[in-house]
Scaffold this motif. Structure first.
Motif, mmCIF file in Angstrom:
data_model
loop_
_atom_site.group_PDB
_atom_site.id
_atom_site.type_symbol
_atom_site.label_atom_id
_atom_site.label_comp_id
_atom_site.label_asym_id
_atom_site.label_seq_id
_atom_site.Cartn_x
_atom_site.Cartn_y
_atom_site.Cartn_z
ATOM 1 N N ARG A 40 0.648 -1.234 0.000
ATOM 2 C CA ARG A 40 -0.161 -0.134 -0.033
ATOM 3 C C ARG A 40 0.585 1.371 -0.042
ATOM 4 O O ARG A 40 0.655 2.531 -0.471
ATOM 5 C CB ARG A 40 -0.911 0.243 1.088
ATOM 6 C CG ARG A 40 -2.080 1.130 1.308
ATOM 7 C CD ARG A 40 -2.879 1.016 2.399
ATOM 8 N NE ARG A 40 -2.296 1.624 3.479
ATOM 9 C CZ ARG A 40 -1.842 2.805 3.794
ATOM 10 N NH1 ARG A 40 -2.439 3.798 3.121
ATOM 11 N NH2 ARG A 40 -1.296 3.118 4.876
ATOM 12 N N THR A 42 3.796 1.490 -1.511
ATOM 13 C CA THR A 42 4.569 1.456 -2.455
ATOM 14 C C THR A 42 4.611 2.881 -3.408
ATOM 15 O O THR A 42 3.485 3.334 -3.622
ATOM 16 C CB THR A 42 4.205 0.473 -3.384
ATOM 17 O OG1 THR A 42 4.820 -1.015 -2.832
ATOM 18 C CG2 THR A 42 5.237 0.581 -4.636
ATOM 19 N N THR A 44 4.449 5.170 -6.530
ATOM 20 C CA THR A 44 4.079 4.760 -8.082
ATOM 21 C C THR A 44 4.259 6.371 -8.724
ATOM 22 O O THR A 44 4.265 7.262 -8.063
ATOM 23 C CB THR A 44 3.120 4.092 -8.083
ATOM 24 O OG1 THR A 44 2.024 4.877 -7.565
ATOM 25 C CG2 THR A 44 3.242 2.703 -7.663
ATOM 26 N N GLN A 49 -1.185 4.705 -7.679
ATOM 27 C CA GLN A 49 -1.500 3.285 -7.515
ATOM 28 C C GLN A 49 -2.379 2.881 -8.227
ATOM 29 O O GLN A 49 -3.555 2.101 -7.760
ATOM 30 C CB GLN A 49 -1.914 3.130 -5.966
ATOM 31 C CG GLN A 49 -1.050 3.806 -5.051
ATOM 32 C CD GLN A 49 -1.369 3.622 -3.396
ATOM 33 O OE1 GLN A 49 -2.293 4.655 -3.046
ATOM 34 N NE2 GLN A 49 -1.093 2.820 -2.701
ATOM 35 N N HIS A 93 -8.559 7.357 -11.235
ATOM 36 C CA HIS A 93 -7.496 7.337 -10.343
ATOM 37 C C HIS A 93 -6.911 8.895 -10.233
ATOM 38 O O HIS A 93 -6.918 9.407 -9.171
ATOM 39 C CB HIS A 93 -6.188 6.604 -10.750
ATOM 40 C CG HIS A 93 -6.576 5.246 -10.169
ATOM 41 N ND1 HIS A 93 -6.389 4.743 -9.072
ATOM 42 C CD2 HIS A 93 -6.819 3.766 -11.075
ATOM 43 C CE1 HIS A 93 -6.446 3.515 -9.074
ATOM 44 N NE2 HIS A 93 -6.801 2.852 -10.240
ATOM 45 N N GLN A 138 4.239 0.219 -13.058
ATOM 46 C CA GLN A 138 3.921 0.680 -11.789
ATOM 47 C C GLN A 138 3.765 -0.564 -10.952
ATOM 48 O O GLN A 138 3.957 -0.591 -9.566
ATOM 49 C CB GLN A 138 2.710 1.351 -11.913
ATOM 50 C CG GLN A 138 2.521 2.730 -12.796
ATOM 51 C CD GLN A 138 3.902 3.466 -12.678
ATOM 52 O OE1 GLN A 138 4.276 3.726 -11.564
ATOM 53 N NE2 GLN A 138 4.628 3.820 -13.655
ATOM 54 N N THR A 139 2.838 -1.474 -11.269
ATOM 55 C CA THR A 139 2.668 -2.776 -10.754
ATOM 56 C C THR A 139 3.837 -3.479 -10.121
ATOM 57 O O THR A 139 3.893 -4.023 -8.874
ATOM 58 C CB THR A 139 1.479 -3.880 -11.330
ATOM 59 O OG1 THR A 139 0.516 -3.017 -11.786
ATOM 60 C CG2 THR A 139 1.093 -4.732 -10.626
ATOM 61 N N ALA A 142 5.201 -2.317 -6.884
ATOM 62 C CA ALA A 142 4.944 -3.063 -5.878
ATOM 63 C C ALA A 142 5.398 -4.467 -5.638
ATOM 64 O O ALA A 142 5.217 -4.814 -4.265
ATOM 65 C CB ALA A 142 3.373 -2.958 -5.997
#
Length: 210
Positions: A40, A42, A44, A49, A93, A138-139, A142
């Protein structure tokens, strides 16, 4: 080197891509919560997120993922699977991000600037590559944070990319805007596991000081 740095290096030397987990050992809820909180937090791009994580601890759901992930041992034996999906709702987002700035009384001038910059930046970043590829980047930030957090608490892990994204989404009944990008298996290595010798480039090969 301070102790915290040493602990991280030790943890990263300890970890490896675990191929088979001990099915009798479960990840305690408190330890899983630490990994989830690390995810959470992380960093980005813009802090948007633009990903979602589905936590699979239900053996029935686990079974449903086995065919989608080519019957890999770590999918079959892991007590926890974290399915990282890109979230394609970038406009939503951004709107949520802007609303958060308003709620936190950020100056209107800065908000207007960000409302202009964020869509423009994302458009430029995705002009020559597919949007989902940029979102996957981005993922994966994480994912990296989750791997470090797990290693620090001596929880074994293995990132998995060999699976059908469509079949995983179907098995988990994910929303249409959630596209599975990578799966992280978590648990504790089976007693039969023999970690492979770690292969890494030397510092001289990997880094250049200028």
């Amino acid at each position: 080197m301070c102790n915290d740095d040493k602990n991280i290096i030790d943890a990263l030397n300890w970890r490896y891509a675990t191929k088979k987990f001990d099915t009798a050992k479960k990840v305690l809820p408190g330890l899983l919560d630490i990994i989830l909180e690390a995810i959470r937090l992380t960093p980005t791009s813009f802090g948007l997120q633009s990903f979602h994580v589905t936590i699979v601890e239900n053996p029935a759901k686990n079974e449903a993922l086995i065919k989608a992930a080519m019957k890999q041992d770590n999918v079959i034996t892991a007590p926890v699977l974290l399915v990282f999906s890109v979230d394609t709702r970038l406009k939503a987002h951004i709107e949520k991000y802007v609303q958060n700035m308003k709620d936190n009384h950020v100056p209107e001038k800065f908000i207007k600037k960000m409302k202009f910059i964020m869509p423009l930046f994302i458009f430029m970043k995705t002009l020559f590559i597919f949007k989902n590829q940029w979102l996957a980047k981005q993922t994966y930030i994480a994912l990296g944070v989750a791997l470090v957090a797990a290693a620090e608490h001596e929880i074994d892990a293995c990132p998995i990319e060999a699976f059908s994204s469509h079949k995983v989404a179907s098995a988990l009944r994910l929303s249409g805007h959630h596209k599975p990008a990578v799966i992280l298996a978590l648990g504790y290595r089976a007693s039969t596991e023999t970690p492979r010798e770690k292969y890494r480039l030397s510092s001289g090969e990997l880094f250049t000081h200028v």
